[in-house]
Scaffold this motif. Structure first.
Motif, short mmCIF file in Angstrom:
data_model
loop_
_atom_site.label_atom_id
_atom_site.label_comp_id
_atom_site.label_asym_id
_atom_site.label_seq_id
_atom_site.Cartn_x
_atom_site.Cartn_y
_atom_site.Cartn_z
N LYS A 5 51.23 53.95 51.15
CA LYS A 5 50.03 53.26 51.85
C LYS A 5 50.68 53.17 53.34
CE LYS A 5 46.89 49.18 52.23
NZ LYS A 5 46.76 47.87 51.83
N ILE A 6 50.15 53.88 54.41
CA ILE A 6 50.63 53.98 55.46
C ILE A 6 49.62 53.32 56.44
CG2 ILE A 6 51.36 55.43 57.55
CD1 ILE A 6 51.96 57.66 55.40
N THR A 7 49.81 52.20 57.43
CA THR A 7 49.06 51.60 58.08
C THR A 7 49.41 51.53 59.70
OG1 THR A 7 48.34 50.09 56.20
CG2 THR A 7 47.84 49.42 58.58
N GLN A 8 48.50 52.08 60.48
CA GLN A 8 48.97 52.13 62.00
C GLN A 8 48.82 50.55 62.53
OE1 GLN A 8 47.17 54.74 64.64
NE2 GLN A 8 48.27 53.96 66.40
N THR A 9 50.08 50.06 62.73
CA THR A 9 50.09 48.42 63.13
C THR A 9 50.34 48.50 64.93
OG1 THR A 9 52.53 48.51 63.11
CG2 THR A 9 51.00 47.73 61.07
N LYS A 10 50.78 49.49 65.51
CA LYS A 10 50.79 49.28 66.96
C LYS A 10 50.24 50.58 67.59
CE LYS A 10 55.09 46.71 67.11
NZ LYS A 10 56.38 46.73 67.61
N SER A 11 49.74 50.32 68.84
CA SER A 11 48.98 51.53 69.66
C SER A 11 49.98 52.38 69.97
CB SER A 11 48.33 50.82 70.84
OG SER A 11 47.77 51.99 71.65
N THR A 25 48.61 63.91 62.68
CA THR A 25 48.91 64.73 61.44
C THR A 25 48.73 63.87 60.17
OG1 THR A 25 50.33 66.35 62.91
CG2 THR A 25 50.57 66.22 60.36
N LEU A 26 49.28 62.53 60.48
CA LEU A 26 49.33 61.72 58.99
C LEU A 26 47.86 61.23 58.74
CD1 LEU A 26 52.43 59.68 59.72
CD2 LEU A 26 51.95 60.92 58.04
N GLY A 27 46.88 61.49 59.83
CA GLY A 27 45.55 61.01 59.53
C GLY A 27 45.29 59.84 60.21
N VAL A 35 45.81 55.17 55.57
CA VAL A 35 45.70 56.25 54.64
C VAL A 35 46.90 56.29 53.45
CG1 VAL A 35 45.03 57.93 56.60
CG2 VAL A 35 47.66 57.53 56.07
N VAL A 36 46.51 56.66 52.64
CA VAL A 36 47.31 57.00 51.29
C VAL A 36 47.74 58.46 51.14
CG1 VAL A 36 47.51 56.51 48.76
CG2 VAL A 36 46.25 54.82 50.24
N LYS A 37 49.14 58.69 51.25
CA LYS A 37 49.54 59.93 50.95
C LYS A 37 50.62 60.07 49.68
CE LYS A 37 47.87 61.68 54.77
NZ LYS A 37 47.10 62.95 55.01
N GLU A 38 50.90 61.02 49.26
CA GLU A 38 51.78 61.52 48.36
C GLU A 38 53.12 61.22 48.81
OE1 GLU A 38 51.17 61.99 45.04
OE2 GLU A 38 49.04 61.80 45.37
N ASP A 39 54.02 60.58 48.12
CA ASP A 39 55.34 60.20 48.64
C ASP A 39 56.39 61.37 48.31
OD1 ASP A 39 57.64 59.27 49.28
OD2 ASP A 39 58.08 57.93 47.57
#
Length: 60
Positions: A5-11, A25-27, A35-39
């Motif tokens: 689970k990848i969360t953008q926390t900074k601009s 590219t990560l979305g 976004v949730v991506k396969e490891d």
């Protein structure tokens, strides 16, 4: 297979173009997007590139 689970926390304002492209590219488009991506090694590499802009959690 595990998922990330990848969360953008900074601009991304003021960051390198490569970092902006990696976020896209990560979305991730804006702060607090998730976004949730396969490891996979490819995803881990992208996350490593922008590790100062995102937080990562492992999800099952």
């Amino acid at each position: 297979m595990a998922r990330l689970k990848i969360t953008q926390t900074k601009s991304y304002i003021g960051s390198k173009q490569n970092h902006r492209d990696t976020l896209r590219t990560l979305g991730l488009k804006r702060m607090h997007d998730v976004v949730v991506k396969e490891d996979r090694p490819e995803i881990r590499g992208m996350v490593r590139t922008v590790r100062h802009l995102v937080t990562v959690e492992e999800v099952d």
